[in-house]
Write a protein that holds these residues in place. Structure first.
Motif, short mmCIF file in Angstrom:
data_model
loop_
_atom_site.label_atom_id
_atom_site.label_comp_id
_atom_site.label_asym_id
_atom_site.label_seq_id
_atom_site.Cartn_x
_atom_site.Cartn_y
_atom_site.Cartn_z
N LEU A 1 -14.30 29.67 23.25
CA LEU A 1 -13.42 29.37 22.12
C LEU A 1 -13.07 30.63 21.33
O LEU A 1 -11.94 30.77 20.86
N GLU A 2 -14.03 31.53 21.20
CA GLU A 2 -13.74 32.76 20.47
C GLU A 2 -12.66 33.57 21.19
O GLU A 2 -11.76 34.13 20.55
N ALA A 3 -12.74 33.62 22.52
CA ALA A 3 -11.73 34.35 23.28
C ALA A 3 -10.35 33.70 23.12
O ALA A 3 -9.34 34.39 22.95
N GLU A 4 -10.31 32.38 23.18
CA GLU A 4 -9.04 31.67 23.01
C GLU A 4 -8.45 31.95 21.64
O GLU A 4 -7.24 32.23 21.51
N ALA A 5 -9.27 31.86 20.59
CA ALA A 5 -8.79 32.06 19.23
C ALA A 5 -8.26 33.49 19.03
O ALA A 5 -7.19 33.69 18.44
N ARG A 6 -9.00 34.47 19.54
CA ARG A 6 -8.55 35.86 19.43
C ARG A 6 -7.26 36.07 20.19
O ARG A 6 -6.35 36.80 19.74
N ALA A 7 -7.13 35.43 21.34
CA ALA A 7 -5.93 35.59 22.17
C ALA A 7 -4.71 34.97 21.49
O ALA A 7 -3.60 35.53 21.57
N ILE A 8 -4.89 33.83 20.83
CA ILE A 8 -3.77 33.21 20.12
C ILE A 8 -3.25 34.15 19.03
O ILE A 8 -2.04 34.38 18.90
N ARG A 9 -4.16 34.70 18.26
CA ARG A 9 -3.76 35.61 17.18
C ARG A 9 -3.10 36.87 17.74
O ARG A 9 -2.11 37.38 17.18
N TRP A 10 -3.64 37.38 18.83
CA TRP A 10 -3.04 38.56 19.48
C TRP A 10 -1.62 38.25 19.93
O TRP A 10 -0.70 39.05 19.72
N ALA A 11 -1.42 37.10 20.56
CA ALA A 11 -0.09 36.73 21.05
C ALA A 11 0.91 36.64 19.92
O ALA A 11 2.05 37.09 20.04
N VAL A 12 0.49 36.05 18.80
CA VAL A 12 1.37 35.94 17.63
C VAL A 12 1.75 37.34 17.15
O VAL A 12 2.93 37.64 16.89
N ASP A 13 0.77 38.21 17.02
CA ASP A 13 1.01 39.56 16.52
C ASP A 13 1.86 40.38 17.48
O ASP A 13 2.51 41.36 17.07
N GLN A 14 1.86 40.02 18.77
CA GLN A 14 2.67 40.71 19.77
C GLN A 14 4.11 40.19 19.81
O GLN A 14 4.93 40.70 20.56
N GLY A 15 4.40 39.15 19.04
CA GLY A 15 5.77 38.66 18.96
C GLY A 15 6.07 37.43 19.79
O GLY A 15 7.25 37.15 20.06
N ALA A 16 5.05 36.68 20.19
CA ALA A 16 5.30 35.45 20.96
C ALA A 16 6.09 34.46 20.12
O ALA A 16 5.83 34.28 18.93
N THR A 17 7.07 33.81 20.75
CA THR A 17 7.77 32.72 20.09
C THR A 17 7.32 31.37 20.64
O THR A 17 7.52 30.35 20.00
N VAL A 18 6.72 31.39 21.83
CA VAL A 18 6.13 30.20 22.44
C VAL A 18 4.77 30.59 23.00
O VAL A 18 4.62 31.67 23.59
N ILE A 19 3.77 29.74 22.80
CA ILE A 19 2.44 29.95 23.39
C ILE A 19 2.11 28.77 24.26
O ILE A 19 2.16 27.62 23.81
N ASN A 20 1.79 29.04 25.53
CA ASN A 20 1.39 27.99 26.47
C ASN A 20 -0.13 27.93 26.57
O ASN A 20 -0.78 28.94 26.88
N LEU A 21 -0.69 26.73 26.32
CA LEU A 21 -2.13 26.52 26.41
C LEU A 21 -2.39 25.41 27.44
O LEU A 21 -2.48 24.24 27.11
N SER A 22 -2.48 25.81 28.69
CA SER A 22 -2.79 24.87 29.77
C SER A 22 -4.30 24.77 29.92
O SER A 22 -4.88 25.07 30.98
N LEU A 23 -4.94 24.37 28.84
CA LEU A 23 -6.39 24.26 28.77
C LEU A 23 -6.72 23.24 27.70
O LEU A 23 -5.85 22.82 26.94
N GLY A 24 -7.98 22.83 27.63
CA GLY A 24 -8.32 21.86 26.61
C GLY A 24 -9.75 21.38 26.69
O GLY A 24 -10.44 21.56 27.72
N GLY A 25 -10.21 20.79 25.60
CA GLY A 25 -11.53 20.19 25.52
C GLY A 25 -11.42 18.72 25.17
O GLY A 25 -10.48 18.28 24.50
N VAL A 26 -12.38 17.94 25.61
CA VAL A 26 -12.35 16.48 25.44
C VAL A 26 -12.34 16.11 23.96
O VAL A 26 -13.06 16.68 23.15
N ARG A 27 -11.52 15.13 23.63
CA ARG A 27 -11.48 14.57 22.28
C ARG A 27 -11.97 13.13 22.35
O ARG A 27 -11.52 12.35 23.19
N ASP A 28 -12.90 12.78 21.46
CA ASP A 28 -13.41 11.41 21.40
C ASP A 28 -13.76 11.09 19.96
O ASP A 28 -14.89 11.35 19.51
N PRO A 29 -12.84 10.52 19.19
CA PRO A 29 -13.12 10.20 17.79
C PRO A 29 -14.27 9.23 17.61
O PRO A 29 -14.89 9.18 16.54
#
Length: 441
Positions: A93-121
């Motif tokens: 998760l730390e790598a994903e979070a850092r990568a999202i912020r890096w992508a934004v700072d690099q000028g991304a207008t779209v971010i693709n996240l073909s990954l995920g964790g289970v959600r169960d309310p």
């Protein structure tokens, strides 16, 4: 996807970030298409041991008219490649979070996240919500980036089909994408969700690029560097990961066609122009209109690019989904603010209002449908709507016809000064604009 370009053959270049297992950086399909690449899990981002990232990148941005193999759907895209998958297949998760912020700072207008964790309310021990991930996604959204995520595959959930979208698709303002098959049905592996499944895109039997180091294991196969020369899981690949990539490519095209549109307007275009999926189109589990199986329906890029109507109104307070730093600060004593809510994308707007000792507040909600609530939360509230936070409710609205009003401090002067949080929320499916007037004394 290409039907829209008969009248509009060129578009400005747009950066799309692919957070995945890396990319085959020397693949001919990506020559001149990689704007930047960085690994957040060690090794080189231009080397892909798993193949998943290269497959996703090919669907989005394989070069057009280069005499090689295939063309990605987002022909004007430049790739920002962030490697977030470790050799063992885990995404920290730390790598994903850092990568999202890096992508934004690099000028991304779209971010693709073909990954995920289970959600169960219903089972918090199984629910994978991460504040780290949520904060990074919010960082992107606040800066106008379209975040696209797969709703998830049921083979990673307790049962299949699973009734909840995965994180980060199940976060506010993220485009959650499910999969559909060639025959128009939604396969059982594609997670369902009545709120966070927004659109469906092709996620069955796709064809794309693969790292040449992987396809070289089958040296007699002619199409080196492509999925038909890959291992079994890529010969007839299935997954919402691939559907998310198609939707990300669509988002690139729509954003390029509407360069002056804001993030939320492009999101609305992608969703509201989708083609409804029903039993008549091959999806017997789909209901008419928006449903948990296919969201708004099948992605229709041509309809979004060529949309003839007016774009959705701009809500300049977004995102303001919760208390604390996630709220919008009301600074003037009297404010009239127009905004909007959407049950599926934006269920809650929160405004921070500083009240002095002995002061008063009158908040009036008008020009809205009846399915809106207006609640004032006490200072120190961290999350609105949580059961353990209910004791923090300072006042609730009363209805005066179609107008809702909160009066606080009028009967007895405010004794506890501080920042209060005024929440407007939508309680039933639908979308509405509203006007909020706040008067402090």
């Amino acid at each position: 996807a290409f039907d829209a370009w008969l009248q509009r053959p060129t578009l400005p270049s747009v950066c799309v970030a692919v957070l995945d297992s890396g990319i085959d950086g020397g693949h001919p399909e990506f020559a001149g298409r990689i704007a930047a690449a960085r690994s957040f899990v060690g090794g080189s981002a231009r080397r892909d041991r798993h193949g998943h990232g290269t497959f996703i990148a090919g669907l989005i941005a394989a070069s057009l008219n280069n005499g090689e193999g295939i063309s990605g759907m987002a022909f004007p895209a430049q790739l920002l490649v962030a490697k977030v998958v470790r050799p063992d297949g885990v995404v920290p998760l730390e790598a994903e979070a850092r990568a999202i912020r890096w992508a934004v700072d690099q000028g991304a207008t779209v971010i693709n996240l073909s990954l995920g964790g289970v959600r169960d309310p219903a089972d918090q021990s199984r629910d994978s919500f991460s504040p780290l991930e949520a904060n990074a996604v919010e960082y992107a959204i606040r800066r106008g980036v379209i975040v696209v995520a797969a709703v998830g595959n049921g083979d990673n959930a307790p049962e299949m089909p699973w009734r909840f979208a995965s994180y980060p698709a199940a976060l506010p303002h993220v485009l959650g994408v499910s999969a559909f098959s060639r025959d128009g049905s939604v396969p059982s592996f594609s997670n369902r969700d009545p709120v966070y499944n927004d659109v469906a895109a092709p996620g069955d039997e796709l064809f794309s690029t693969l790292p040449r180091a992987i396809t070289a294991r089958r040296p007699l196969c002619a199409d080196q560097g492509y999925s038909d020369c890959g291992p079994q899981e890529y010969l007839r690949p299935q997954g919402t990961s691939f559907a998310a990539a198609v939707a990300s490519a669509g988002a690139v095209l729509v954003r390029g066609a509407w360069p002056n549109a804001r993030r939320e307007q492009v999101m609305a275009l992608l969703q509201r122009t989708a083609t409804d999926m029903t039993s008549a189109t091959g999806c017997r589990r789909c209901a008419e209109g928006r449903d948990a199986v296919s969201g708004w329906g099948r992605l229709n890029v041509a309809a979004a690019v060529g949309y003839p109507g007016r774009l959705a109104p701009v809500d300049r307070t977004e995102p303001n989904d919760d208390a604390g730093a996630r709220s919008f600060r009301v600074r003037k004593r009297t404010v009239n603010r127009s905004a909007s809510l959407d049950f599926w994308d934006d269920q809650s707007d929160v405004y921070a209002v500083r009240l002095r000792r002995g002061g008063r507040l009158v908040a009036t909600l008008s020009r809205a449908t009846s399915n809106l609530n207006l609640v004032l939360w006490k200072p120190g509230t961290r999350r609105v709507n949580e059961r353990r936070s209910l004791a923090n409710v300072a006042a609730q609205s009363v209805s005066l016809g179609r107008v809702k009003v909160v009066r606080f401090g009028l009967q007895s002067r405010i004794l506890r000064p501080g920042i209060y949080y005024l929440q407007v929320s939508i309680t039933e499916p639908g979308a509405t604009a509203y006007t909020l007037r706040t008067v402090r004394r």
